[in-house]
Design an enzyme around this catalytic site. Sequence first.
Site, PDB file in Angstrom:
ATOM      1  N   ASP A  61     -46.964  50.241 -10.908  1.00  0.00           N
ATOM      2  CA  ASP A  61     -46.625  49.238  -9.894  1.00  0.00           C
ATOM      3  C   ASP A  61     -47.802  48.293  -9.611  1.00  0.00           C
ATOM      4  O   ASP A  61     -48.397  48.318  -8.547  1.00  0.00           O
ATOM      5  CB  ASP A  61     -46.180  49.963  -8.611  1.00  0.00           C
ATOM      6  N   GLY A  93     -46.658  48.083   3.942  1.00  0.00           N
ATOM      7  CA  GLY A  93     -47.639  47.031   4.205  1.00  0.00           C
ATOM      8  C   GLY A  93     -48.947  47.365   3.507  1.00  0.00           C
ATOM      9  O   GLY A  93     -49.706  46.493   3.117  1.00  0.00           O
ATOM     10  N   ASN A  94     -49.164  48.691   3.335  1.00  0.00           N
ATOM     11  CA  ASN A  94     -50.317  49.129   2.551  1.00  0.00           C
ATOM     12  C   ASN A  94     -50.048  48.982   1.046  1.00  0.00           C
ATOM     13  O   ASN A  94     -50.924  49.247   0.226  1.00  0.00           O
ATOM     14  CB  ASN A  94     -50.652  50.607   2.809  1.00  0.00           C
ATOM     15  N   SER A  95     -48.844  48.582   0.722  1.00  0.00           N
ATOM     16  CA  SER A  95     -48.526  48.362  -0.688  1.00  0.00           C
ATOM     17  C   SER A  95     -49.514  47.368  -1.275  1.00  0.00           C
ATOM     18  O   SER A  95     -49.714  46.300  -0.711  1.00  0.00           O
ATOM     19  CB  SER A  95     -47.120  47.802  -0.824  1.00  0.00           C
ATOM     20  N   ASN A 141     -38.392  56.493  -5.778  1.00  0.00           N
ATOM     21  CA  ASN A 141     -39.072  55.805  -4.675  1.00  0.00           C
ATOM     22  C   ASN A 141     -39.419  56.814  -3.584  1.00  0.00           C
ATOM     23  O   ASN A 141     -38.582  57.627  -3.205  1.00  0.00           O
ATOM     24  CB  ASN A 141     -38.139  54.713  -4.126  1.00  0.00           C
ATOM     25  N   ASN A 154     -35.355  49.533  -0.731  1.00  0.00           N
ATOM     26  CA  ASN A 154     -36.592  50.164  -0.272  1.00  0.00           C
ATOM     27  C   ASN A 154     -36.479  50.544   1.207  1.00  0.00           C
ATOM     28  O   ASN A 154     -36.830  51.654   1.605  1.00  0.00           O
ATOM     29  CB  ASN A 154     -37.765  49.209  -0.509  1.00  0.00           C
ATOM     30  N   PHE A 160     -49.340  52.272  -3.670  1.00  0.00           N
ATOM     31  CA  PHE A 160     -48.009  51.644  -3.668  1.00  0.00           C
ATOM     32  C   PHE A 160     -46.933  52.431  -2.951  1.00  0.00           C
ATOM     33  O   PHE A 160     -45.826  51.927  -2.755  1.00  0.00           O
ATOM     34  CB  PHE A 160     -47.551  51.290  -5.089  1.00  0.00           C
ATOM     35  N   ASP A 161     -47.234  53.646  -2.510  1.00  0.00           N
ATOM     36  CA  ASP A 161     -46.147  54.407  -1.906  1.00  0.00           C
ATOM     37  C   ASP A 161     -46.680  55.615  -1.148  1.00  0.00           C
ATOM     38  O   ASP A 161     -47.883  55.889  -1.147  1.00  0.00           O
ATOM     39  CB  ASP A 161     -45.192  54.890  -3.009  1.00  0.00           C
ATOM     40  N   HIS A 168     -44.161  45.209  -6.964  1.00  0.00           N
ATOM     41  CA  HIS A 168     -43.096  44.937  -5.991  1.00  0.00           C
ATOM     42  C   HIS A 168     -43.519  43.912  -4.942  1.00  0.00           C
ATOM     43  O   HIS A 168     -42.677  43.350  -4.250  1.00  0.00           O
ATOM     44  CB  HIS A 168     -42.538  46.238  -5.386  1.00  0.00           C
TER      45      HIS A 168
HETATM   46  N1  ASP Z   1     -43.830  51.592  -0.943  1.00  0.00           N
HETATM   47  C1  ASP Z   1     -44.144  51.397   0.383  1.00  0.00           C
HETATM   48  C2  ASP Z   1     -43.674  50.130   0.935  1.00  0.00           C
HETATM   49  O1  ASP Z   1     -42.527  49.919   0.896  1.00  0.00           O
HETATM   50  C3  ASP Z   1     -45.497  51.756   0.829  1.00  0.00           C
HETATM   51  C4  ASP Z   1     -45.313  52.828   1.809  1.00  0.00           C
HETATM   52  O2  ASP Z   1     -44.330  52.787   2.551  1.00  0.00           O
HETATM   53  O3  ASP Z   1     -46.160  53.718   1.853  1.00  0.00           O
HETATM   54  O4  ASP Z   1     -44.379  49.312   1.447  1.00  0.00           O
END
Ligand code: ASP
Length: 692
Positions: free
Chosen positions: A224, A626-628, A215, A319, A644-645, A88
Amino acid sequence: MRMAGWVLVGLCAAGLAAGLARGEEGKWTPQQLLQFDPAWLKQQGLEVPVSRLWNPARGTGLLAATVSTGGCSGGFVTATGLFLTNHHCLFGIVQEHSRPGRDLITDGFVAQTREQELPGKTMRITVPHRFTDVTTAVQAAAAGRASDLEASKAVEAKQKALVAECEKAPGMRCNVAVFDGGLQYVLVESLELTDIRLVYAPPRAIGEFGGEPDNFRWPRHTGDFAMARAYKDGKPYQPEFYFPIAGTGVKAGDFVMVMGYPGRTMRSMTSAEMANERDYRFGLRGEVYGEWIRLLEETTKGNAQGTIAVAATLKTLNNNHTNAQGQLAGLARGHIIEKQKAADDAVVAWAAKQAASAKALGAKQELDRLAAERRAVATRDFLFQAIRPGAVALRVATSLVRLAAERAKADAERDPEYMERQWKALRNTMEREQQSFFRPADEAMLAHWLARAGKLGGGERIAAVAGKSRADVAAWYEATKVTELAERLKMFDETTEQLRARKDPMLELAFALEPELRQWQKDTQTYDGAVARLRPEWRRAVIAHAGKPVAPDANSTLRVSIAHVKGYVPRDGVVYTPQTTLAGMIEKHTGEDPFEVPGFILEAAKKTSAEKVPLDFLSDADTTGGNSGSPVINGRGELVGLNFDRVWENVANDFGYNPDVARNVSVDMRFFVWLLRDVQHADNILGELGVR
Ligand code: ASP
């Protein structure tokens, strides 16, 4: 990367881990990490010496292999410039190169040779090089100013001067990062790499498996990841440090470390400020973005070109929309704002008895008063902010109008976003926008924004939009040239007079909005000036009261989180285990998007023991948006996953940390290796990665 002149605010430097339990809350700055007790880190599971992460004598280390994409994180994985991040995060390049008939979004992409790699027009990464504490210099610039606006402008001028000096070094990109509203200022010097080329992306059905329904959810089965190569002077960039892909995976209880660039959290806010965020930022995102998503889907349905054009915008909106729902649900369920109020009250009661904290009490009161003031114009502020993620036409028109006005000034006097150092990127963005423009979708979004903005009254009234109708919007799109690439690029170089002379209706709307946008910017600066004066007083009391290390709020600077692979209990009577496998992905397969496993994976899965191919895993790292794409490494500094999430119960951790549900989701590198080696036979890539 070097770290010069660091001071840790409110923390005693020695024995920094004292008071910390296992893992625990904290997106630690590299400097905080380096001051942790090495014995404590070892006990957590770090096997390499801390000097491997960062060697002060040499001024570099593994931390320097963690890159920012300006929104996501990533990590170098070879000495030949390859870096891994999330699918993503590279979706923009995939979309940029897709068209009906060559749909890389659907099919994915594997570069067989370097010549086949696909450049991203607006893509850039930064590699950390040096951090310098500049708090004293910045605060001195603000001291004694007649007003908060003056102080804020003085801070901006100081920041510009520091950046200009820093960027004298060729190829370096600098910024002054603000920590907790002004508690600390750090000059961050990074190497900027602007030639980034896509090397690998899985089909969307893997990179985004589960889509919006999954998500921010667990159990998860998303692959991802995607890969690109950074070039410098036309040749692959050669980082000294990179993360080799681990030969062994992780299991429950294992130590992991997540390194990346978390974007923005709200933990240093008072409860009144948090309530504003809840009601206006996230509340309105839920409402407005929800409507935009519906409009984009409706206007592109059955249209291949339209679907591709809005794919990246839709993904971001989706998102952010899901995230907003998660924030609201989590704030309510965890009673986070109520708890913050109790915590604020406890600090106030404590500070009242400390002579050293007298100023904190007044600061808190004033922050609360400012928060109340801001509520009165918060919907208007949200709608102004929403010009950015909104319709392409209004976004580019407002940007062109601002650029023309700023270009007429001396560089140091310009709005920071329109200084000369930004022009190249701005122009690339202007060009890149075309790939995301689809008139029916854009028109519907702008009409919605306008209707919403037109309803505002009282102190929030936006004069420029008063009395405008849906019919006006249609007429503007019919006549405007800002949506035509060649004309837009001409406009990019024009003066205010030239732009005005065009009598382009979209530019006219932007010209009409400009004084109101300027006033809003000024009000924001005034507020920031006040916060920079007040927040440090308040935070110093909060930190002193805590009596243990406190990590600053996320601000898109490099952070490290110390964690372990771990499941959790989402609700009464339910236990989530921390790892999923390919078998779970196959089980979720319905044949319908977003739960449609591609045929070649279904086939490959039949030839293997799918329950033995790990897919995603949970750990208790403290992360946020941002940690994505953040590299997740084991105790030996090897890459075991890519963050990723987060899980649903943990979205509102942006406001308050809860160790019971603080879980981040990473994709397991073993799935990546299985897919590239056993299924896609991407031998060239694996060979370069040193994976057998
Ligand atoms: N998937 C997330 C993002 O949108 C990462 C997170 O929020 O932990 O950046």
